[in-house]
Design an enzyme around this catalytic site. Structure first.
Site, PDB file in Angstrom:
ATOM      1  N   CYS A   1       0.827  -1.206   0.000  1.00 25.10           N
ATOM      2  CA  CYS A   1       0.000   0.000   0.000  1.00 25.10           C
ATOM      3  C   CYS A   1       0.862   1.257   0.000  1.00 25.10           C
ATOM      4  O   CYS A   1       0.342   2.368   0.119  1.00 25.10           O
ATOM      5  CB  CYS A   1      -0.936   0.005   1.212  1.00 25.10           C
ATOM      6  SG  CYS A   1      -0.082  -0.038   2.809  1.00 25.10           S
TER       7      CYS A   1
ATOM      8  N   GLU B   1      -2.106   1.139  -4.510  1.00 27.19           N
ATOM      9  CA  GLU B   1      -1.875  -0.242  -4.078  1.00 27.19           C
ATOM     10  C   GLU B   1      -1.193  -0.951  -5.246  1.00 27.19           C
ATOM     11  O   GLU B   1      -1.652  -0.878  -6.387  1.00 27.19           O
ATOM     12  CB  GLU B   1      -3.203  -0.929  -3.754  1.00 27.19           C
ATOM     13  CG  GLU B   1      -3.071  -2.223  -3.005  1.00 27.19           C
ATOM     14  CD  GLU B   1      -3.237  -2.068  -1.506  1.00 27.19           C
ATOM     15  OE1 GLU B   1      -3.135  -3.081  -0.798  1.00 27.19           O
ATOM     16  OE2 GLU B   1      -3.451  -0.927  -1.048  1.00 27.19           O
TER      17      GLU B   1
END
Length: 365
Positions: free
Chosen positions: A323, A357
């Site tokens: 992330c 992401e």
């Protein structure tokens, strides 16, 4: 009112910008072409949190502009799921009509699912008494005529759960339906449609791999359950107790018999694997019996610590979901000494923001 938070007509443009940025950032690692997985342009968030503003007899949701800190009234929220947007006005209207439910209410959180369930958390600057519970049950009963709804009340050192503190999500992965228990205030993927694409990509990357899978930071077993079909066994670690309990529930709900969850941190597991410490939590688990040629990591924004990076290098195949591209790039400076990137992906979990992401699949050189 129109929603000022998103511009669906500009979605593809912002996605292309992210893809270009990510490609440039990782060019030095010589990855293959970036695979880009888009999000719905609106109604993509399964979770939303709103402050509640009291203005005379009126009561409404607000958010704050991050740049100016200005208060923005929110009657509808374009990023939120269609289920959340449908519920928002009905819920606030009923709360507005109850002196008990509206008094000292300062925030409302929503957790929705693709399967149609929704959990509402009401946060207060007061203690919740029997009268609040009575009124909240009546609210739930009225809304349950149209919704699969659960309500939780929260105050300082107090949590009142009227029924369940979780929802049941169902995600489709290559025509296979997987069931997940998602607990209030625990981490869940915020963008369910992109989550499905992430799971499918992970399954495709590891299809044909031999032996067992080691997974660090497994959460509620989100990836563990989808990946289990590609391996003889899956050994997964997670430190958060509610996530471990959800993972055990999910293993049983999906009738999966080759996944074992251990409650310990990645750092602790690294110490156990290296023989530096013994843990009672590992009693009955023969680590030496696992033939793990593949490791999967989905770490927090801080990435992998130095010792875990070295441990991860010991596996032939590394599946890494990140992330935070910056910490992924830092970790790849070490991992690329022994492995090469063979799959490279962008998952647009957070449209209209700078957050990205990403995923890489590495194989030993």
């Amino acid at each position: 009112m129109s929603c000022p938070f998103i511009q669906p007509e500009l979605y593809q443009q912002q996605l292309e910008s992210k893809a270009s940025q990510l490609t440039a950032q990782f060019a030095s690692f010589n990855p293959p072409s970036l695979e880009v997985f888009d999000s719905p342009a609106q109604h993509y968030r399964s979770r939303c949190e709103f402050r509640v503003w009291h203005e005379g007899d009126d009561l409404y949701y607000i958010m704050f502009d991050q740049a100016t800190k200005a208060k923005i009234r929110v009657d509808q929220f374009g990023p939120g799921s269609e289920l959340i947007n449908r519920l928002m006005p009905e819920l606030i209207a009923l709360i507005k009509g109850s002196t008990v439910l509206r008094y000292k209410l300062f925030q409302i959180d929503f957790l929705s699912t693709l399967s149609g369930e929704v959990l509402v958390s009401l946060l207060y600057h007061k203690q919740l008494d029997d009268e609040w519970q009575t009124q909240a049950k009546q609210l739930k009963q009225r809304l349950n005529e149209s919704y699969q709804l659960n309500i939780i009340g929260r105050a300082r050192k107090q949590k009142v759960c009227l029924d369940k503190e979780y929802v049941i999500e169902k995600l489709t992965v290559h025509q296979r339906t997987l069931t997940y228990k998602q607990v209030e205030n625990s981490f869940t993927q915020p963008n369910a449609k992109v989550a499905e694409k992430m799971l499918e990509w992970a399954v495709e990357c590891t299809r044909g791999n031999e032996g067992d899978l080691l997974e660090l930071y497994c959460g509620n077993g989100n990836f563990s359950l989808a990946l289990a079909e590609n391996f003889n066994r899956v050994l997964a670690t997670e430190i958060a107790k509610p996530s471990v309990e959800s993972a055990q529930f999910n293993i049983a709900a999906n009738n999966i018999d080759n996944v074992t969850i251990i409650r310990m941190s990645a750092e602790e597991f690294t110490q156990a694997m290296q023989g530096e410490r013994e843990f009672s939590r590992l009693k009955g688990i023969d680590l030496a019996s696992y033939q793990c040629n593949t490791i999967f990591v989905d770490p927090p924004r801080s990435g992998l610590d130095d010792e875990t990076v070295k441990m991860v290098q010991g596996y032939d195949n590394i599946l890494y979901i990140s992330c935070n591209p910056d910490t992924l790039a830092d970790n790849l400076k070490v991992l690329s000494q022994t492995h090469k990137i063979t799959r490279f992906a962008l998952f647009d979990q957070f449209p209209y923001t700078h957050h990205m992401e990403s995923g890489v699949y590495l194989q030993r050189i």
